[in-house]
Design a protein around this motif. Structure first.
Motif: not given
Lengths: 117, 225
Positions: A41-48, A50, A64, A66
């Motif tokens: 749900v979090c762009a920050f974690c999804a960024g890692s 990616e 990606v 969400l």
């Protein structure tokens, strides 16, 4: 005719015929690894996630979402991403893989279908 | 990795010098990710660089410049702190639409009192719990410091709402309120603030509505590498 149909039903012959058709017509054979990630749900974690995916030498492109909780990874021609590696990298980012499938779509097509919803 | 941490510490020092500073990383830092943070308020400026060693363990170094009101606010005491910190993810709970985390963090610190010119050593420890979906964010944390015979405690509650569920390529906007209670301060700080969040950075900005001595501007910055 019966023999022809039987031959087409064979997966190996069908795959070879498909490849031959793609080569003959010059069509791009796009297959993308589509990973469904639980709780993303979090762009920050999804960024890692990616970042990890992009660092793989087999990766051509990453998308990606969400909204759909998917990470789509396009493989470079002739290269194949290891599912176990993808699971580990996503686990290291703090998430769990719910499913991995290979879909006959390009990243652009997946992006368009997600945005078109 | 040592070289990366050294470089990141340099960046953090630069942040402290150029802008004002960074914050405490209680929160989850994924493996192999470097995060640089800064926080600025009239009372505290911090710069911090953190690194995710494993899925559950991260470490950081923080530089903190703190101003405490003395004699009813007529004088201010400046203290510079250097803090090392280890953070451990105790719990990660996933729901279909959200994720919750609980962490413990702490480590040694060195405190230099600007007026007295001496340096003392101590420890700090904290607990952090948060839960977020694409629409809401909630956090509760407690941070305790012990140094030079002093005991400081800070308790923070945050709640935020997003007016729209941003996707990964969008800039997410959040509005929220932070409640902060510090030991030695009779009043609860209430700070409405905004957060703008993208893939690898976020910025918080708000102003306390009932700060004891001054309007307390609050700016927080984070970037990952």
């Amino acid at each position: 005719m019966k023999n022809t149909l039987r031959a087409i039903r064979s997966p190996r012959i069908a795959a070879a015929a498909l490849t031959a058709f793609a080569l003959a017509t010059g069509a791009a054979w796009a297959e993308t690894v589509k990973v469904t990630v639980d709780g993303m749900v979090c762009a920050f974690c999804a960024g890692s996630i990616e970042k990890k995916m992009k660092a793989n030498k087999e990766t051509a492109d990453v998308f990606v979402s969400l909204e759909n909780k998917i990470v789509a990874v396009a493989e470079k021609p002739g290269m194949k991403l290891d599912d176990a590696l993808l699971r580990k990298q996503i686990a290291d980012a703090g998430y769990e893989v719910k499913g991995i499938e290979r879909v006959p779509q390009s990243i652009a097509e997946i992006r368009a279908s997600v945005r078109g919803k | 990795m040592t070289a990366a941490l050294t470089a990141a510490a340099g960046v953090a020092s630069g942040v402290l010098t150029l802008a004002p500073g960074a914050a405490h990383a209680g929160f989850f830092i994924p493996k192999d990710i470097i995060m640089v943070m800064g926080t600025w308020t009239p009372d505290e400026r911090t710069a911090e660089v953190a690194y995710g060693f494993t899925r559950d363990v991260s470490g950081s170094i923080a530089f903190v410049r703190r101003f405490d009101d003395l004699h009813g606010g007529r004088n201010r005491e400046r203290t510079d702190l250097v803090m090392a910190q280890g953070a451990h993810l105790l719990l990660r709970h996933r729901t279909p639409g959200g994720i919750g985390n609980a962490y413990v963090y702490g480590g040694p610190l060195a405190a230099r009192f600007a007026d007295r010119g001496d340096t003392r050593y101590g420890v700090h420890v904290g607990l952090w719990a948060d839960y977020e979906t694409r629409w809401i964010y909630t956090r509760a944390s407690h941070h305790a410091y012990r140094y030079a015979g002093r005991s400081r405690n800070e308790t923070v509650l945050q709640g935020m709402l997003a007016p729209y569920a941003a996707d990964y390529d969008d800039i997410a906007s959040w509005g929220g309120v932070q409640l902060k209670k510090k030991s030695g301060q009779s009043q609860l700080e209430v700070t409405p603030y905004l957060r703008f969040f993208s893939k690898r950075w976020w910025v918080d900005a708000g102003v306390s509505v009932n700060r004891q001595n001054r309007n307390d501007l609050f700016i927080n910055f984070m970037h990952t590498f």
